[in-house]
Scaffold this motif. Structure first.
Motif, PDB file in Angstrom:
ATOM      1  N   LEU A 240     -14.306  25.006 -22.548  1.00 32.85           N
ATOM      2  CA  LEU A 240     -15.698  24.927 -22.994  1.00 32.85           C
ATOM      3  C   LEU A 240     -16.691  24.924 -21.844  1.00 32.85           C
ATOM      4  O   LEU A 240     -17.853  25.231 -22.025  1.00 32.85           O
ATOM      5  CB  LEU A 240     -15.907  23.698 -23.879  1.00 32.85           C
ATOM      6  N   GLY A 241     -16.241  24.536 -20.657  1.00 32.45           N
ATOM      7  CA  GLY A 241     -17.096  24.706 -19.487  1.00 32.45           C
ATOM      8  C   GLY A 241     -18.249  23.729 -19.384  1.00 32.45           C
ATOM      9  O   GLY A 241     -19.252  24.030 -18.757  1.00 32.45           O
ATOM     10  N   TRP A 242     -18.137  22.563 -19.959  1.00 34.98           N
ATOM     11  CA  TRP A 242     -19.225  21.590 -19.791  1.00 34.98           C
ATOM     12  C   TRP A 242     -18.833  20.495 -18.815  1.00 34.98           C
ATOM     13  O   TRP A 242     -19.597  19.562 -18.578  1.00 34.98           O
ATOM     14  CB  TRP A 242     -19.659  21.009 -21.133  1.00 34.98           C
ATOM     15  N   GLY A 243     -17.639  20.630 -18.230  1.00 32.19           N
ATOM     16  CA  GLY A 243     -17.237  19.700 -17.186  1.00 32.19           C
ATOM     17  C   GLY A 243     -16.675  18.399 -17.703  1.00 32.19           C
ATOM     18  O   GLY A 243     -16.334  17.517 -16.930  1.00 32.19           O
ATOM     19  N   SER A 531     -22.387  16.337 -10.147  1.00 32.09           N
ATOM     20  CA  SER A 531     -22.541  17.769 -10.434  1.00 32.09           C
ATOM     21  C   SER A 531     -23.890  18.271  -9.961  1.00 32.09           C
ATOM     22  O   SER A 531     -24.815  17.483  -9.749  1.00 32.09           O
ATOM     23  CB  SER A 531     -22.408  17.998 -11.939  1.00 32.09           C
ATOM     24  N   LYS A 532     -23.972  19.587  -9.783  1.00 29.16           N
ATOM     25  CA  LYS A 532     -25.251  20.215  -9.472  1.00 29.16           C
ATOM     26  C   LYS A 532     -25.326  21.548 -10.195  1.00 29.16           C
ATOM     27  O   LYS A 532     -24.324  22.238 -10.342  1.00 29.16           O
ATOM     28  CB  LYS A 532     -25.375  20.457  -7.963  1.00 29.16           C
ATOM     29  N   LEU A 533     -26.534  21.881 -10.637  1.00 25.75           N
ATOM     30  CA  LEU A 533     -26.770  23.159 -11.302  1.00 25.75           C
ATOM     31  C   LEU A 533     -27.856  23.875 -10.496  1.00 25.75           C
ATOM     32  O   LEU A 533     -28.986  23.414 -10.469  1.00 25.75           O
ATOM     33  CB  LEU A 533     -27.241  22.916 -12.737  1.00 25.75           C
ATOM     34  N   VAL A 534     -27.468  24.943  -9.794  1.00 29.23           N
ATOM     35  CA  VAL A 534     -28.447  25.607  -8.924  1.00 29.23           C
ATOM     36  C   VAL A 534     -28.338  27.127  -9.035  1.00 29.23           C
ATOM     37  O   VAL A 534     -27.341  27.652  -9.533  1.00 29.23           O
ATOM     38  CB  VAL A 534     -28.230  25.226  -7.442  1.00 29.23           C
ATOM     39  N   MET A 535     -29.365  27.808  -8.563  1.00 27.39           N
ATOM     40  CA  MET A 535     -29.324  29.262  -8.469  1.00 27.39           C
ATOM     41  C   MET A 535     -28.817  29.605  -7.068  1.00 27.39           C
ATOM     42  O   MET A 535     -29.322  29.081  -6.065  1.00 27.39           O
ATOM     43  CB  MET A 535     -30.728  29.850  -8.656  1.00 27.39           C
ATOM     44  N   MET A 536     -27.795  30.470  -7.003  1.00 26.69           N
ATOM     45  CA  MET A 536     -27.225  30.784  -5.701  1.00 26.69           C
ATOM     46  C   MET A 536     -27.184  32.288  -5.475  1.00 26.69           C
ATOM     47  O   MET A 536     -26.839  33.048  -6.376  1.00 26.69           O
ATOM     48  CB  MET A 536     -25.800  30.232  -5.595  1.00 26.69           C
ATOM     49  N   VAL A 607     -16.120  24.790 -11.668  1.00 24.78           N
ATOM     50  CA  VAL A 607     -17.341  25.579 -11.555  1.00 24.78           C
ATOM     51  C   VAL A 607     -17.523  26.551 -12.715  1.00 24.78           C
ATOM     52  O   VAL A 607     -16.565  27.120 -13.221  1.00 24.78           O
ATOM     53  CB  VAL A 607     -17.392  26.314 -10.181  1.00 24.78           C
ATOM     54  N   ASP A 608     -18.758  26.682 -13.159  1.00 30.03           N
ATOM     55  CA  ASP A 608     -19.159  27.641 -14.185  1.00 30.03           C
ATOM     56  C   ASP A 608     -20.119  28.647 -13.569  1.00 30.03           C
ATOM     57  O   ASP A 608     -20.883  28.292 -12.675  1.00 30.03           O
ATOM     58  CB  ASP A 608     -19.993  26.924 -15.250  1.00 30.03           C
ATOM     59  N   TRP A 617     -27.458  33.837  -8.961  1.00 32.86           N
ATOM     60  CA  TRP A 617     -26.652  33.464 -10.123  1.00 32.86           C
ATOM     61  C   TRP A 617     -26.754  31.965 -10.349  1.00 32.86           C
ATOM     62  O   TRP A 617     -26.835  31.187  -9.411  1.00 32.86           O
ATOM     63  CB  TRP A 617     -25.189  33.843  -9.905  1.00 32.86           C
ATOM     64  N   GLU A 618     -26.691  31.617 -11.632  1.00 34.03           N
ATOM     65  CA  GLU A 618     -26.728  30.195 -11.947  1.00 34.03           C
ATOM     66  C   GLU A 618     -25.316  29.634 -11.800  1.00 34.03           C
ATOM     67  O   GLU A 618     -24.390  30.082 -12.480  1.00 34.03           O
ATOM     68  CB  GLU A 618     -27.221  30.009 -13.380  1.00 34.03           C
ATOM     69  N   ILE A 619     -25.160  28.692 -10.889  1.00 33.39           N
ATOM     70  CA  ILE A 619     -23.839  28.098 -10.644  1.00 33.39           C
ATOM     71  C   ILE A 619     -23.890  26.625 -11.006  1.00 33.39           C
ATOM     72  O   ILE A 619     -24.796  25.907 -10.567  1.00 33.39           O
ATOM     73  CB  ILE A 619     -23.454  28.240  -9.143  1.00 33.39           C
ATOM     74  N   HIS A 620     -22.943  26.206 -11.827  1.00 34.14           N
ATOM     75  CA  HIS A 620     -22.858  24.784 -12.201  1.00 34.14           C
ATOM     76  C   HIS A 620     -21.579  24.227 -11.592  1.00 34.14           C
ATOM     77  O   HIS A 620     -20.483  24.611 -11.985  1.00 34.14           O
ATOM     78  CB  HIS A 620     -22.839  24.654 -13.726  1.00 34.14           C
ATOM     79  N   LEU A 621     -21.732  23.369 -10.601  1.00 31.33           N
ATOM     80  CA  LEU A 621     -20.569  22.861  -9.879  1.00 31.33           C
ATOM     81  C   LEU A 621     -20.372  21.383 -10.179  1.00 31.33           C
ATOM     82  O   LEU A 621     -21.316  20.587 -10.093  1.00 31.33           O
ATOM     83  CB  LEU A 621     -20.783  23.069  -8.373  1.00 31.33           C
ATOM     84  N   PHE A 622     -19.147  21.034 -10.552  1.00 31.13           N
ATOM     85  CA  PHE A 622     -18.812  19.633 -10.829  1.00 31.13           C
ATOM     86  C   PHE A 622     -17.717  19.193  -9.866  1.00 31.13           C
ATOM     87  O   PHE A 622     -16.813  19.966  -9.566  1.00 31.13           O
ATOM     88  CB  PHE A 622     -18.226  19.455 -12.234  1.00 31.13           C
TER      89      PHE A 622
END
Lengths: 666, 151
Positions: A240-243, A531-536, A607-608, A617-622
């Protein structure tokens, strides 16, 4: 494209399913007919019917699987859940990938259990077996009615489409392939103790004579339910990718409630076996556990709940399931109220310092936990139905309420096995608690010192885990030392003899250790995740916790039934590659994010990859610590359970091998 | 003199706290997650704003972030969302007439069940000890020995 006989083979399955429906009704009514017509011979009909029922249901299931494998899109279920691109593995799994098929799997498993009990009981409890089978038959007939009249997986489609729709993309994962059958084996397995209890109430069968049999079925079902829940969490985490892995989603709660009551039950049965108490309470627990299994089915399949796990269901099914559930439970609890008194044991002594009193506290806590989850899950539904007001009960509520309950449970878990049956020696008990308490306090202090101001549950949970673990090992060490003294054995030999000689107890202790490992995993990942949600842009470096991750860019990839944008990331700390994907499946408008995880025993980097804006790209890293402990702990729990149940197999072999010797002596 | 000392102390206390209104981005992020995880994504199926990948959730997180940067407190932000979406958006139901039962229930139940358990145990603490298992007779002993010898 298939043709001729193989195209229409599905009709054989359809016919078998209809036949099975009538066999199930016969199975339910045979003992009654035997009584009314004074024809005892009819009773065995219901036992033989169980075998036939399983056979017919299997024929039905195999024709569905065959239709899936041969892409027979003239079957509506196949056309809406499978297509030619789907890998074979998932084509088979498509049997439970949609609502109709999964309901059929449910019934198939149920008939399998019934046949197994019929086989198991034919020599052990032949006189009551027909009634047990009748109860089981009535339940199966109820589900068959739903299948055949409201959600028929054998329905045909004309004209035949050239291509099927895709299986729900979220379900295309090995975790999801295993999760539903496991869960159903658990849910449905609790119908066996239920049938025993109903048969016992109907025929005045003293529970001492059958509770031992139900214990094994209950343990078996509990093991599958546990595995099912863990696999569900696994799927949620990796797909599901929500960490996260557990969201107190209503459907998760629906599987968790029978687990809680089932856990109370398997402990409570031990008390009855050892001390001949709690007879009526155990029957109540058996009924309640199965009631919650039914409730779970209703919640998931009626459409009253919105959840990622729920099925979209046709109208009418909700009403059918609700009616079925109400009828079954009214009859069950009614019967319990009218005839449960017969099962009442003599009142005997209970000391507040005894194993049995600790088991009673275990039952109190699990029941309170279950009732709290129940209210939290159902209250918003009731409120909306009654007043139209909408409220939400989500993770913050459940965490706040359930975590303290579970921490208290750990205390009982630590002390329980130290206390002896009947009446414990308080001084001795106090002595045995000293070392575990010191170790527990030391670990709690360590957490405070190392991590400083963390949420209070972290030191408390770690301290309690250390407390329980120490008490389990100290207990084992005492037993081994005792054996060495008595039998003059070496350490290894005494250890093996102790553990192998009392598999039921030590199996239970292994299960407890598994639970402790899970608690460590829950504490670590629940309180220390970041976690962080950033544009990379390609080349950018992101740091979360101590992990530095570089985004190297993307490329397009192709799977068997999807295309995807694949992100390419490198963890600079250990050089590992991460490949999260954003998949677009054929015949589905949905974009599905598939996370990528790098696991080490102590932490997961997860990571998502999301959408692209302005070349970034929007990267969501946990960074999730200790998640692996949860899966490992789950494995330990199942291993411990298997070890505990192996006692039964060993005893049976032993009984067979020595029965001759005993006979010759007596 | 004494008054001056107080003034200086007050300044020493106030100045850093005023400067602190410019909060570091990582703190903003932590607070954003903390707030978002307690609010429901209104278009999703039982997901919080913190974990949802829906566009609306993303916009609402952005709004939270902007409000935090503007210096609003978490309580103010929560109040803002409740005013717009009602109590439905709170994943932790408030202790008000509608939500109270959720908070009372576990405690009431624990008290009731615990009370029953204690009552039963107290009543039975004076009940007679159950008969212990019958002693093994000499025949049984012989059988056990025969079996152990065979092993």
């Amino acid at each position: 494209m298939v043709s001729g006989v193989s195209l229409n083979l599905i009709e054989l399955g359809h016919f078998a399913a209809y036949l099975a429906f009538f066999v199930a009704i016969t199975q339910a009514l045979a003992p009654l007919a035997a009584r009314v017509f004074k024809a005892p011979g009819l009773r065995t009909v219901s036992v033989n019917a169980a075998a036939l029922l399983f056979l017919l249901t299997t024929v039905g299931a195999l024709t569905i699987v065959y239709s899936l494998l041969t892409n027979n899109f003239s079957v509506l279920y196949v056309a809406s859940n499978s297509n030619t691109h789907l890998p074979i593995f998932y084509k088979i799994a498509a049997l439970w990938g949609g609502h109709r098929g999964s309901l059929y799997l449910w019934v198939w498993i149920m008939t399998g259990y019934a046949a197994a009990v019929a086989y198991h009981g034919r020599s052990r409890y032949p006189d009551r077996l027909p009634v047990i089978m009748a109860v089981e038959g009535a339940l199966i007939a109820g589900f068959y009615g739903l299948i055949l009249f409201l959600s028929d997986p054998f329905t045909r489609l004309f004209p035949i489409p050239a291509q099927g729709q895709n299986m729900n993309p979220l379900l295309q994962d090995p975790g999801m392939v295993i999760h539903p059958p496991m869960l159903y084996m658990g849910y449905v397995g609790f119908s066996i103790p239920f049938s025993f209890a109903m048969a016992a109430l109907l025929t005045n069968w003293k529970s001492e004579l059958w509770i031992g049999h139900t214990r094994r079925w209950a343990l078996f079902a509990w093991g599958f339910l546990t595995a099912g829940i863990i696999f569900g969490a696994w799927w949620s985490y990796y797909v599901l990718g929500w960490g996260g892995y557990w969201g107190w989603d209503p459907v998760e709660n629906a599987s968790f409630m029978p687990w809680l009551m089932g856990t109370a039950l398997i402990h409570s049965i031990s008390v009855q076996e050892r001390r001949r108490m709690l007879h009526t309470w155990n029957i109540f627990l058996i009924i309640t556990t199965f009631a919650l299994s039914l409730l779970g089915t209703f919640l998931v399949r009626s459409g009253v709940l919105a959840s990622v796990h729920a099925f979209s269901a046709a109208p009418g099914q909700g009403i059918y399931l609700l009616t079925f559930m109400v009828v079954v439970l009214t009859l069950a609890f009614g019967l319990f109220l009218v005839k449960g008194g017969y099962q009442q044991a003599e009142e005997s002594f209970i000391s507040p310092f005894s194993r049995e009193s600790m088991f009673i506290w275990n039952n109190v806590i699990f029941t309170v936990a279950c009732a709290s989850v129940l209210l939290g899950t159902l209250y918003p539904l009731f409120l909306q139905a009654a007043t139209g007001a909408r409220i939400s009960v989500g993770p913050p509520y459940f965490d706040l309420v359930m975590v303290p309950i579970f921490l208290i449970m750990l205390v009982v878990m630590a002390i329980g096995p130290l206390v002896s049956w009947r009446k414990a020696n308080v001084l001795k008990l106090r002595g045995r608690l000293v070392a575990p308490t010191l170790v527990g306090v030391a670990f709690a202090a360590l957490v405070v010192v190392v991590w400083g101001p963390v949420y209070w549950t972290a030191p408390v949970a770690v301290g309690l885990v250390a407390f329980v673990a120490t008490s389990i090992f100290a207990n084992l060490a005492r037993a081994v030392a005792q054996r060495r003294k008595q039998h003059k054995e070496g350490l290894a030999q005494a250890f093996m003899a102790t553990v192998l000689g009392n598999r039921r107890h030590y199996g239970g202790m292994i299960v407890h250790m598994g639970i402790l490992v899970i608690v460590i995993g829950l504490t670590g990942s629940g309180l220390f995740a970041s976690s962080k949600l950033v544009m990379m842009a390609p080349g950018d470096i992101l740091q979360v916790a101590h992990e530095r991750v570089r985004f190297d860019g993307t490329r397009n990839v192709r799977g068997p039934d999807y295309t995807a944008v694949q992100g390419r990331l490198t963890i600079l700390n250990n050089g590992a590659q991460l490949r999260p994907e954003q998949r677009v499946f054929f015949g589905s408008p949905m974009q599905v994010e598939r996370p990528s995880v790098n696991s080490t025993p102590l932490r997961d980097v997860y990571v998502d990859i999301g959408d692209k804006h302005d070349g970034k790209w929007e990267i969501h890293l946990f960074v999730n610590p200790l998640v692996n402990f949860i899966w490992t702990g789950g494995g330990i729990v199942i291993g411990g359970l298997a070890f505990s149940l192996s006692d039964y197999v060993r005893r049976r072999k032993h009984a067979v091998a020595t029965s001759g010797a005993v006979a010759s002596h007596s | 003199m004494r008054r001056l000392t107080w003034m200086v102390l007050l300044w020493a206390w106030l100045v850093p706290s005023m400067a602190a209104t410019v909060v570091h981005e990582s703190v903003i992020h932590r607070r954003e997650i903390a707030i978002a995880s307690k609010l429901r994504c209104t278009v999703c199926q039982a997901e919080s704003l913190a974990v949802s990948q829906a566009g609306l959730a993303r916009d609402m997180r952005k709004l939270i972030r902007q409000k935090l940067r503007a210096g609003e407190t978490p309580a103010q932000i929560r109040a803002y969302f409740v005013k717009r979406y009602g109590d439905y958006i709170l994943l932790k139901p408030p202790f008000d007439p509608l939500g109270a039962i959720l908070w009372i229930w576990p405690f009431a139940l624990a008290a009731a069940f615990g009370g029953v358990a204690i009552a039963v145990m107290r009543r039975r603490a004076h009940a007679p000890m159950p008969p212990s298992a019958p002693e093994l007779g000499p025949e049984d002993q012989a059988r056990i020995e025969a079996l152990t010898r065979q092993e």
